[in-house]
Design a protein around this motif. Structure first.
Motif, mmCIF file in Angstrom:
data_model
loop_
_atom_site.group_PDB
_atom_site.id
_atom_site.type_symbol
_atom_site.label_atom_id
_atom_site.label_comp_id
_atom_site.label_asym_id
_atom_site.label_seq_id
_atom_site.Cartn_x
_atom_site.Cartn_y
_atom_site.Cartn_z
ATOM 1 N N TRP A 140 0.831 -1.208 0.000
ATOM 2 C CA TRP A 140 0.000 0.000 0.000
ATOM 3 C C TRP A 140 0.862 1.253 0.000
ATOM 4 N N ARG A 141 0.291 2.290 -0.573
ATOM 5 C CA ARG A 141 1.050 3.520 -0.769
ATOM 6 C C ARG A 141 0.134 4.711 -0.555
ATOM 7 N N VAL A 142 0.667 5.757 0.032
ATOM 8 C CA VAL A 142 -0.076 7.002 0.189
ATOM 9 C C VAL A 142 0.751 8.107 -0.463
ATOM 10 N N PRO A 143 0.294 8.596 -1.618
ATOM 11 C CA PRO A 143 1.107 9.567 -2.345
ATOM 12 C C PRO A 143 1.166 10.926 -1.663
ATOM 13 N N ASP A 144 2.248 11.626 -1.920
ATOM 14 C CA ASP A 144 2.389 13.051 -1.555
ATOM 15 C C ASP A 144 1.979 13.352 -0.128
ATOM 16 N N THR A 145 2.623 12.692 0.803
ATOM 17 C CA THR A 145 2.271 12.862 2.216
ATOM 18 C C THR A 145 3.278 13.798 2.891
ATOM 19 N N PRO A 146 2.807 14.942 3.400
ATOM 20 C CA PRO A 146 3.752 15.834 4.079
ATOM 21 C C PRO A 146 4.115 15.341 5.483
ATOM 22 N N PHE A 147 5.412 15.336 5.754
ATOM 23 C CA PHE A 147 5.936 15.102 7.102
ATOM 24 C C PHE A 147 6.776 16.309 7.496
ATOM 25 N N GLU A 148 6.779 16.607 8.776
ATOM 26 C CA GLU A 148 7.520 17.763 9.261
ATOM 27 C C GLU A 148 8.189 17.416 10.579
ATOM 28 N N GLY A 149 9.421 17.860 10.733
ATOM 29 C CA GLY A 149 10.097 17.604 11.993
ATOM 30 C C GLY A 149 11.537 18.058 11.952
ATOM 31 N N VAL A 150 12.311 17.554 12.894
ATOM 32 C CA VAL A 150 13.709 17.944 13.041
ATOM 33 C C VAL A 150 14.571 16.951 12.262
ATOM 34 N N ARG A 151 15.471 17.476 11.456
ATOM 35 C CA ARG A 151 16.392 16.579 10.759
ATOM 36 C C ARG A 151 17.191 15.773 11.782
ATOM 37 N N LEU A 152 17.229 14.460 11.566
ATOM 38 C CA LEU A 152 18.001 13.605 12.470
ATOM 39 C C LEU A 152 19.467 14.043 12.506
ATOM 40 N N SER A 153 19.985 14.486 11.376
ATOM 41 C CA SER A 153 21.404 14.888 11.323
ATOM 42 C C SER A 153 21.698 16.013 12.317
ATOM 43 N N ARG A 154 20.743 16.914 12.508
ATOM 44 C CA ARG A 154 20.947 18.028 13.455
ATOM 45 C C ARG A 154 20.986 17.509 14.893
ATOM 46 N N ILE A 155 20.141 16.522 15.166
ATOM 47 C CA ILE A 155 20.119 15.945 16.511
ATOM 48 C C ILE A 155 21.430 15.195 16.777
ATOM 49 N N LEU A 156 21.927 14.518 15.748
ATOM 50 C CA LEU A 156 23.205 13.800 15.892
ATOM 51 C C LEU A 156 24.343 14.795 16.092
ATOM 52 N N ASP A 157 24.354 15.857 15.305
ATOM 53 C CA ASP A 157 25.418 16.866 15.433
ATOM 54 C C ASP A 157 25.398 17.497 16.820
ATOM 55 N N ALA A 158 24.195 17.791 17.316
ATOM 56 C CA ALA A 158 24.083 18.428 18.631
ATOM 57 C C ALA A 158 24.642 17.525 19.734
ATOM 58 N N ALA A 159 24.506 16.212 19.541
ATOM 59 C CA ALA A 159 24.979 15.279 20.568
ATOM 60 C C ALA A 159 26.486 14.999 20.445
ATOM 61 N N GLY A 160 27.063 15.311 19.298
ATOM 62 C CA GLY A 160 28.487 15.076 19.110
ATOM 63 C C GLY A 160 28.797 13.602 18.919
ATOM 64 N N VAL A 161 28.609 13.120 17.692
ATOM 65 C CA VAL A 161 28.829 11.699 17.408
ATOM 66 C C VAL A 161 30.317 11.378 17.475
ATOM 67 N N ARG A 162 30.653 10.348 18.216
ATOM 68 C CA ARG A 162 32.057 9.960 18.356
ATOM 69 C C ARG A 162 32.549 9.239 17.095
ATOM 70 N N PRO A 163 33.857 9.323 16.829
ATOM 71 C CA PRO A 163 34.406 8.727 15.592
ATOM 72 C C PRO A 163 34.179 7.219 15.497
#
Ligand SMILES: Nc1nc2c(c(=O)[nH]1)N[C@H]1C(S)=C(S)[C@@H](COP(=O)(O)O)O[C@H]1N2
Ligand SMILES: [Mo]
Length: 263
Positions: A140-163
């Protein structure tokens, strides 16, 4: 229409046990009707019956699903159409509700700054809106569905991902479901901690107050009721992945599917 993908996906899905049980969570097949277009129509009719007719029907389905999924200790018991083409999925029999004040999201593991977010703090971060097709691996598929939120990359950057971190594991306050991405996938700009869907706050059935949204992958990657983000040194397969689904769940290029609904 979504029916053609539905039929193709279902036929293939039924060749494998894990996919079969994923499908059981989605489709009201309790009457033993042969798989096919009629089921899709049946789902639409079920939606049209509305909430008044739903509880007894759901009880019947729970009995059926309980019998059919005896290898699954949690039970694939919840089934109600979410409306608008969505199917409701939960591998947990019941899911606690989290309000705007009780909700928390933790970021832990291989990070310099373990963090706990409230919903208000997530809402205060820059919001990204994406409009894509939602595609479940069962068809099943639902076309053109808007989602809104915080980019995961920003949350990762804020936490300081270790090498040493290579992957991200996601956990849910249903107590059962989990998901995972490689760090590279998690840093894509089309992966969100979603707070809104279809221009409304995410409701409980759709995984609110916050769910993961992985736009380029089949919808099972988009873990509902998100409560934990953990940086790990390797990918730990999530709930459905331990039951046979691909970890790299690119739409149209995984799980034995060569179709590309976005093409
Ligand atoms: N916590 C949790 N997240 C989940 C699932 C689930 O069972 N539990 N099912 C997945 C699957 S297979 C799909 S298709 C979508 C369904 O989302 P919806 O219920 O909002 O339609 O959620 C995904 N995320
Ligand atoms: Mo799904």
């Amino acid at each position: 229409m979504t029916t053609e993908h539905g039929d193709a996906g279902r036929d293939r899905a039924h060749e494998r046990d894990p996919a079969d049980r994923h499908e059981l969570a989605a489709q009201p097949e309790a009457d033993g009707t042969p798989v096919g277009r009629r089921l899709v129509l049946g789902t639409l009719a079920l939606g049209a019956l509305g909430v008044a007719a739903a509880p007894p029907l759901q009880r019947g389905l729970e009995r059926f699903l309980g019998a059919a999924s005896d290898k699954d200790p949690t039970g694939l018991t919840q089934l109600l159409p979410n409306g608008g083409g969505f199917r409701y999925y939960s591998v947990a029999a019941s899911v606690p509700r989290k309000s705007a004040t009780s909700y928390r999201l933790t970021v832990t593991g291989l990070v310099d700054r373990p963090t706990t977010y409230t919903l208000a703090q997530l809402r205060a971060r820059p919001q990204t809106r994406l409009v894509r097709d939602v595609q479940c691996v069962t068809g099943w598929r639902v076309p053109d569905t808007p989602f809104e939120g915080v980019r995961l990359s920003r949350i990762l950057d804020a936490a300081g991902v270790r090498p040493t971190a290579r992957a991200v594991r996601f956990t849910c306050f249903d107590g059962t479901y989990s998901e995972s991405l490689t760090l590279e996938q998690a840093r894509r700009s089309d992966v969100l901690v979603a707070l809104r869907m279809q221009d409304k706050d995410l409701n409980h059935a759709h995984g609110g107050p916050a769910r993961l949204y992985v736009a380029p992958m089949y919808f099972y990657k988009s873990a509902k009721w998100l409560s934990g983000i953990e940086l790990t040194d390797k990918v730990e397969p999530g709930y459905w992945e331990r039951r046979g689904y691909d970890v790299d769940a690119w739409v149209g290029r995984s799980n034995g599917r060569s179709d590309d609904p976005t093409a």
